[in-house]
Scaffold this active site. Sequence first.
Site, mmCIF file in Angstrom:
data_model
loop_
_atom_site.group_PDB
_atom_site.id
_atom_site.type_symbol
_atom_site.label_atom_id
_atom_site.label_comp_id
_atom_site.label_asym_id
_atom_site.label_seq_id
_atom_site.Cartn_x
_atom_site.Cartn_y
_atom_site.Cartn_z
ATOM 1 N N HIS A 123 31.057 10.497 -37.609
ATOM 2 C CA HIS A 123 29.793 10.675 -38.325
ATOM 3 C C HIS A 123 29.124 9.356 -38.682
ATOM 4 O O HIS A 123 28.195 9.334 -39.488
ATOM 5 C CB HIS A 123 30.025 11.501 -39.591
ATOM 6 C CG HIS A 123 30.451 12.900 -39.301
ATOM 7 N ND1 HIS A 123 31.075 13.700 -40.244
ATOM 8 C CD2 HIS A 123 30.358 13.653 -38.179
ATOM 9 C CE1 HIS A 123 31.353 14.871 -39.694
ATOM 10 N NE2 HIS A 123 30.917 14.866 -38.445
ATOM 11 N N CYS A 186 10.465 -4.210 -37.651
ATOM 12 C CA CYS A 186 9.284 -3.525 -37.105
ATOM 13 C C CYS A 186 8.502 -2.732 -38.144
ATOM 14 O O CYS A 186 7.468 -2.156 -37.808
ATOM 15 C CB CYS A 186 9.705 -2.598 -35.961
ATOM 16 S SG CYS A 186 10.537 -1.078 -36.516
#
Length: 292
Positions: A123, A186
């Site tokens: 996970h 970004c």
Amino acid sequence: MSLAAPAVGPALDRALGVLGGRPLVALTGAGLSTDSGIPDYRGPGSPARTPMTDDEFRSGEPARRRYWARSHVGWARMCRAQPNPGHRAMATLEWAGVLRGVITQNVDGLHRAAGSRAVIDLHGRIADVVCLGCRQVTPRDALQERLAALNPGFATAAGTRIETAPDGDALLEDTTGFRIAPCAACGGVLKPDVVFFGANVPRDRVVRAYALVDGLAPDAGGGALLVAGSSLTVMSGLRFVRHAQRSGIPVVIVNRGRTRGDEFASVLVDGGCSEVLPVVAAAAAGALGAGG
């Protein structure tokens, strides 16, 4: 060899009989980390919890603000968690050449902290952060510093009595005004690099996990699957137990309370991982010493 608890002794002796002399793969869950101070979702006595789903996190800024505010408060506690005797026993089994690898459903990173190296983080790891835009992965510690600068005094104001949730966030109600940080590369949306409820485990991890289990099949030399601290409620872990049983691989489950995979097990040990796993590791070490 058996534990002091009479109820565990006979089952543990049977488990040692199944596990002894075989290569092993371990499948671990939240019950392994409870003795490190990290609560679980489904163990005996655990309160009902409603973790954030993947769809909810992606739904918009309010949900992400709530998540990161709670995570900001809870991270300081989560990152201080230390491996317990169960984690160290798993590392000992690997060092001894008995354990081929660990498939863990936990995101806390404690297997690696204990010294295990052959780990599949099914996970993901809460210590990593991923940008949903450019996919850059960065350390959670770096984000913690940015969040602290954006929200001075927020964690202190929350106090010390806030309960920590299993995945490291705090059960904090008021997240008003918390400022979240965008990706430094970004400007995109940052998310913990873990599989939220409702999302799929990346295919490559599933393939590697199945391959690890397949290496235990009778026609591959034989071995056993050791499940430790998992209720196996979700299919992401249960599928490997079912696959092992269908492939003729013995399954030993060590867990407090019943699990969804009990019907597929060769032996069930109703006990804590911190008590049971060191006995398994000691028995393996003893067998290696006797063989040498």
